[in-house]
Scaffold this motif. Structure first.
Motif, PDB file in Angstrom:
ATOM      1  N   PRO A 199       0.790  -1.238   0.000  1.00  0.00           N
ATOM      2  CA  PRO A 199       0.000   0.000   0.000  1.00  0.00           C
ATOM      3  C   PRO A 199       0.823   1.290   0.000  1.00  0.00           C
ATOM      4  O   PRO A 199       0.359   2.318  -0.493  1.00  0.00           O
ATOM      5  CB  PRO A 199      -0.834  -0.099   1.291  1.00  0.00           C
ATOM      6  CG  PRO A 199      -0.833  -1.553   1.637  1.00  0.00           C
ATOM      7  CD  PRO A 199       0.493  -2.064   1.189  1.00  0.00           C
ATOM      8  N   SER A 200       2.023   1.269   0.570  1.00  0.00           N
ATOM      9  CA  SER A 200       2.767   2.518   0.760  1.00  0.00           C
ATOM     10  C   SER A 200       3.290   3.170  -0.514  1.00  0.00           C
ATOM     11  O   SER A 200       3.175   4.383  -0.678  1.00  0.00           O
ATOM     12  CB  SER A 200       3.932   2.287   1.728  1.00  0.00           C
ATOM     13  OG  SER A 200       3.456   2.004   3.026  1.00  0.00           O
ATOM     14  N   PRO A 201       3.893   2.425  -1.448  1.00  0.00           N
ATOM     15  CA  PRO A 201       4.460   3.088  -2.636  1.00  0.00           C
ATOM     16  C   PRO A 201       3.393   3.805  -3.456  1.00  0.00           C
ATOM     17  O   PRO A 201       2.250   3.361  -3.544  1.00  0.00           O
ATOM     18  CB  PRO A 201       5.072   1.929  -3.426  1.00  0.00           C
ATOM     19  CG  PRO A 201       5.279   0.842  -2.439  1.00  0.00           C
ATOM     20  CD  PRO A 201       4.177   0.979  -1.442  1.00  0.00           C
ATOM     21  N   SER A 202       3.788   4.922  -4.050  1.00  0.00           N
ATOM     22  CA  SER A 202       2.863   5.651  -4.918  1.00  0.00           C
ATOM     23  C   SER A 202       2.660   4.873  -6.216  1.00  0.00           C
ATOM     24  O   SER A 202       3.562   4.201  -6.709  1.00  0.00           O
ATOM     25  CB  SER A 202       3.408   7.046  -5.221  1.00  0.00           C
ATOM     26  OG  SER A 202       4.645   6.958  -5.922  1.00  0.00           O
ATOM     27  N   VAL A 203       1.440   4.954  -6.753  1.00  0.00           N
ATOM     28  CA  VAL A 203       1.081   4.280  -7.986  1.00  0.00           C
ATOM     29  C   VAL A 203       0.585   5.335  -8.975  1.00  0.00           C
ATOM     30  O   VAL A 203      -0.203   6.211  -8.616  1.00  0.00           O
ATOM     31  CB  VAL A 203      -0.014   3.222  -7.761  1.00  0.00           C
ATOM     32  CG1 VAL A 203      -0.408   2.561  -9.074  1.00  0.00           C
ATOM     33  CG2 VAL A 203       0.454   2.170  -6.763  1.00  0.00           C
ATOM     34  N   GLY A 204       1.069   5.283 -10.190  1.00  0.00           N
ATOM     35  CA  GLY A 204       0.662   6.265 -11.187  1.00  0.00           C
ATOM     36  C   GLY A 204       0.482   5.625 -12.550  1.00  0.00           C
ATOM     37  O   GLY A 204       0.708   4.432 -12.737  1.00  0.00           O
TER      38      GLY A 204
END
Length: 244
Positions: free
Chosen positions: A101-106
């Protein structure tokens, strides 16, 4: 900042760029001799629990249309999706967030496709199949902990592989009935991949869930796995379905 207030909030309070706040914090750590360790929720590094069904699906996507960049200043997992298949794009994003959940997703738009990206170096921990060169030029084998997840969630793995390198199509044929030529249509699933290892992971999992399959070679290249039997197609429709 020493009280744990995020850089973003400090930057907003002082009306100063976030990069400046980050540099201040870095210099402060150097003065105090503090070694910075970036926080992570990587299941392999922390032992924390994670959504195994989502991982099985994401593993299928990665083996098909996934790629990991692991460089000092560029680290991310990318899944390449057809730009018109918005459901697949959303499913890839959701799976990434459920696993870590922590890493940014783009998203990064490219000609004809959308690259779904999650930024952290720890995807190499979760996908030890990462390595130099194309997947079909090197050995691809699941580690025991990965195989255990696939065994527990086989349909999610099959779904991920179909959503990456597979498709559901409608075939047709003609038959003569009572002297009259009639056309019949029937659905069929295909999975195409140059890697012998990845195709075997796919077919071994199909065997476990009771789906019949055949190899459909084009010329001398046995890159295509076909699922055409009515009962097997019905199982695939129930658990996988077409890309959307």
């Amino acid at each position: 900042m020493r009280q744990g207030v995020p850089n973003r909030e400090v930057a907003e309070q002082l009306n100063i760029p976030r990069g400046t706040i980050g540099w201040w914090r870095c210099e402060d750590r150097k003065l105090r001799g503090e070694v910075y360790r970036q926080p992570t929720d990587c299941p392999k590094c922390t032992g924390c629990d994670f959504d195994r069904a989502a991982y099985s699906y994401l593993l299928g996507l990665y083996l098909g249309d996934g790629h990991i960049v692991s460089k000092p200043k560029q680290r991310h997992l990318s899944i390449f999706c057809n730009a018109e298949q918005t459901g697949l794009i959303a499913a890839a994003e959701e799976a990434m967030r459920k696993v870590m959940p922590s890493p940014s997703v783009g998203r990064n738009r490219k000609p004809g496709c959308i690259e779904v990206k999650s930024y952290t170096k720890h995807w190499t921990c979760m996908f030890p199949q990462h390595g130099p060169g194309k997947k079909h030029t090197r050995k691809i084998a699941l580690e025991p902990w990965q195989q255990a997840i696939v065994d527990d969630h086989p349909w999610q793995f099959v779904r991920g592989l179909i959503h990456s390198d597979g498709c559901r199509i409608t075939n047709w044929t003609t038959r003569t009935v009572a002297g009259e030529r009639k056309r019949y249509e029937y659905p069929r699933y295909f999975f195409s991949n140059k890697s012998d290892d990845i195709r075997k992971l796919f077919t071994d999992t199909l065997d476990k869930v009771g789906v019949g399959w055949t190899t459909l070679a084009r010329g001398s290249d046995p890159f295509n796995i076909s699922i055409a039997r009515k009962a097997s197609v019905a199982l695939m429709d129930l658990h996988v379905g077409p890309k959307y």
